[in-house]
Design an enzyme around this catalytic site. Structure first.
Site, short mmCIF file in Angstrom:
data_model
loop_
_atom_site.label_atom_id
_atom_site.label_comp_id
_atom_site.label_asym_id
_atom_site.label_seq_id
_atom_site.Cartn_x
_atom_site.Cartn_y
_atom_site.Cartn_z
N SER A 81 0.81 -1.20 0.00
CA SER A 81 0.00 0.00 0.00
C SER A 81 0.86 1.27 0.00
O SER A 81 1.74 1.41 -0.84
CB SER A 81 -0.94 -0.07 1.20
OG SER A 81 -2.11 0.61 0.89
N LYS A 127 4.21 1.97 -2.32
CA LYS A 127 4.65 3.14 -3.08
C LYS A 127 6.10 3.43 -2.68
O LYS A 127 6.97 3.74 -3.50
CB LYS A 127 3.78 4.37 -2.76
CG LYS A 127 2.26 4.16 -2.90
CD LYS A 127 1.48 5.44 -2.56
CE LYS A 127 0.08 5.28 -2.01
NZ LYS A 127 -0.93 4.61 -2.76
N TRP A 154 -9.85 0.42 -5.65
CA TRP A 154 -9.34 1.76 -5.29
C TRP A 154 -7.90 1.91 -5.80
O TRP A 154 -7.47 3.00 -6.16
CB TRP A 154 -9.43 1.87 -3.77
CG TRP A 154 -8.97 3.12 -3.08
CD1 TRP A 154 -8.04 3.19 -2.09
CD2 TRP A 154 -9.46 4.46 -3.23
NE1 TRP A 154 -7.91 4.47 -1.62
CE2 TRP A 154 -8.77 5.28 -2.30
CE3 TRP A 154 -10.41 5.06 -4.07
CZ2 TRP A 154 -9.00 6.66 -2.18
CZ3 TRP A 154 -10.63 6.44 -3.95
CH2 TRP A 154 -9.92 7.21 -3.02
N HIS A 200 -7.53 -5.80 -0.28
CA HIS A 200 -6.31 -5.02 -0.09
C HIS A 200 -5.58 -5.59 1.14
O HIS A 200 -6.00 -5.34 2.28
CB HIS A 200 -6.75 -3.58 0.16
CG HIS A 200 -5.65 -2.59 0.28
ND1 HIS A 200 -4.87 -2.21 -0.79
CD2 HIS A 200 -5.19 -1.89 1.35
CE1 HIS A 200 -3.99 -1.31 -0.39
NE2 HIS A 200 -4.15 -1.10 0.90
#
Ligand code: GCU
Length: 434
Positions: free
Chosen positions: A273, A277, A364, A414
């Site tokens: 998540s 990144k 998302w 997720h």
């Protein structure tokens, strides 16, 4: 429509996006696009400028285009990481136990002291496989709520620093307690890694820079690099992701300099998540990382901005704008004008192995956009004599594809699961153990 029907459709409208929440603090706004038909037509900025048949094409990539892309990503997305070298940092071994995990592993806890006057240190937790015949390959990643969350091992120190509140795991008054011990063991699968001959290195992201929604850049590493009178980063200077990535490089420094049980050429940087990144940005900038893994990193990670699918820049500004540099916010509703897109970030990892993982219920994060970025980065792998993704088709759920780039779309939410780790281990075996 009757009044009641109108009311209930409004309620359903609000309930559905909120029930899809991938993280307790993030709201999914009503303007989020989840329809493939609404993805605009877009053109990705060019990755490689020179003709790839040109005999200088590879040199041009390394000497010109690669640095150009890194500068573009710094300027418009993550901000520049300061280059002043404050190290080497003093380190302190807090614990070393060769009998950890029922004798399978050696556990070490090391404090990398970044600024003693502010008690700023990166508390590194290592598990090293005792059965290893030589220096072991390693997975390295930051965690969200302290090292004590990654395994129930009672000897892991409870992180004493500020943390975002999280009632699900019992973080009250912004501090971790015993109740958080081992809560994320499934995300880390430490026994499985050790059994497969891998080491693990982790630290809490908030040791480097607190992930505070009221972020003001005063309490993490940023102030160490301010000019006189400067009180926050300039609009092209690093945000929190830049700082976290910097921290990962300091953890790698420690391993290179001081940990002979780890093969420093085989450190895979991994993150989930927001920390996915971060793993991508760390691996893109610091070419000492031998392999890079992004788990559900989404917008500002592996997903293409230009698809405008799922999370977008304007959604991030208020809650988490501080993850990025100030310039990033200028592209709110202007994705098509960004001088970069995330295939460029992924291409900076080339020719090193790169794995991107998505999940079906994590819309998302735009799973398809993550795949398409990996596909669009593949020509750089080919330029450098490797195969990026082996096929052009977005694979079905639970059907990994891999060459020097690997990708899978896991069925589910997720999260980081045992299924994800199985793929990462196989991929790492393939590239590290030949
Ligand atoms: C939010 C945020 C994402 C991020 C995620 C996470 O959902 O919008 O960009 O990846 O939190 O870090 O869990």
């Amino acid at each position: 429509m009757t009044k009641l029907a109108q009311e209930s459709s409004r309620i359903i409208f609000f309930i559905i996006p909120f029930s899809l929440l991938s993280f307790p603090n993030a709201a999914e706004p009503a303007d989020t696009n989840y329809e493939e038909a609404n993805v605009p037509e877009y053109r990705l900025p060019k990755l490689i400028k020179s003709d790839i048949r040109n005999p200088n094409a590879v040199t041009d990539w390394h000497e010109k285009r690669r640095p150009e892309l890194e500068t573009l990503l710094e300027t418009h997305v993550y901000g520049k990481t300061p280059t002043n070298d404050l190290g080497p940092f003093e380190t302190r071994m807090l614990d070393s136990d060769p009998q950890a995990l029922k004798g399978k592993a050696t556990r070490k806890q090391i404090s990398i002291i970044i600024d003693a006057s502010r008690q700023l240190s990166i508390d590194l937790l290592l598990y090293l496989p005792n059965e290893a015949k030589g220096p072991a390959p390693c997975f390295m990643g930051l965690n969200f709520y302290g090292n004590q969350t990654v395994h129930a091992d009672p000897k892991i120190q409870i992180n004493p620093r500020w943390m975002r509140g999280n009632t699900q795991i019992g973080i009250k008054n912004n501090r971790a307690t015993e109740t958080t011990r081992g809560v994320y063991h499934e995300r880390w699968q430490i026994e499985r890694l050790i059994d497969r001959g891998y080491a693990l290195a982790t630290a809490y992201c908030g040791d480097i820079d607190p992930d505070n929604y009221q972020h003001d850049f005063t309490d993490g590493v940023h102030p160490l690099f301010y000019r006189k009178e400067q009180s926050k980063p300039d609009s092209d200077q690093w945000g929190a992701i830049g700082a976290w990535a910097w921290g990962l490089s300091r953890m790698l420094d420690y391993i290179i300099e001081s940990e002979t049980a780890i093969n420093a050429d085989q450190v895979a940087v991994i993150g989930h998540s927001r920390l996915g990144k971060t793993a991508l940005w760390a691996g893109a900038q610091d070419q000492r990382f031998g392999l890079v893994i992004s788990n559900n990193s989404g917008c500002g990670g592996a997903a293409l901005y230009r698809r405008e699918f799922g999370e977008r820049i304007h959604h991030m500004i208020k809650p988490v704008g501080y993850w990025f540099c100030g310039n990033h916010a200028r592209f709110a509703h202007q994705e098509q004008a960004l001088p970069v897109d995330q295939h460029m970030l992924l291409a900076l990892v080339a020719p090193r192995p790169l794995y991107i993982a998505s999940a079906t219920k994590d819309q998302w994060a735009d799973p398809k956009g993550e795949f398409l970025a990996a596909l669009a980065a593949s020509p750089v792998y080919e330029l450098l004599g490797k195969t990026g993704l082996p096929t052009q088709q977005w694979p079905k759920p639970n059907t990994p594809i891999e060459d020097t780039i690997g990708y899978h779309l896991r069925d589910g939410d997720h999260a980081v699961t045992a299924y994800d780790w199985e793929q990462y281990l196989r991929f790492a075996d393939r590239h590290f153990k030949h």
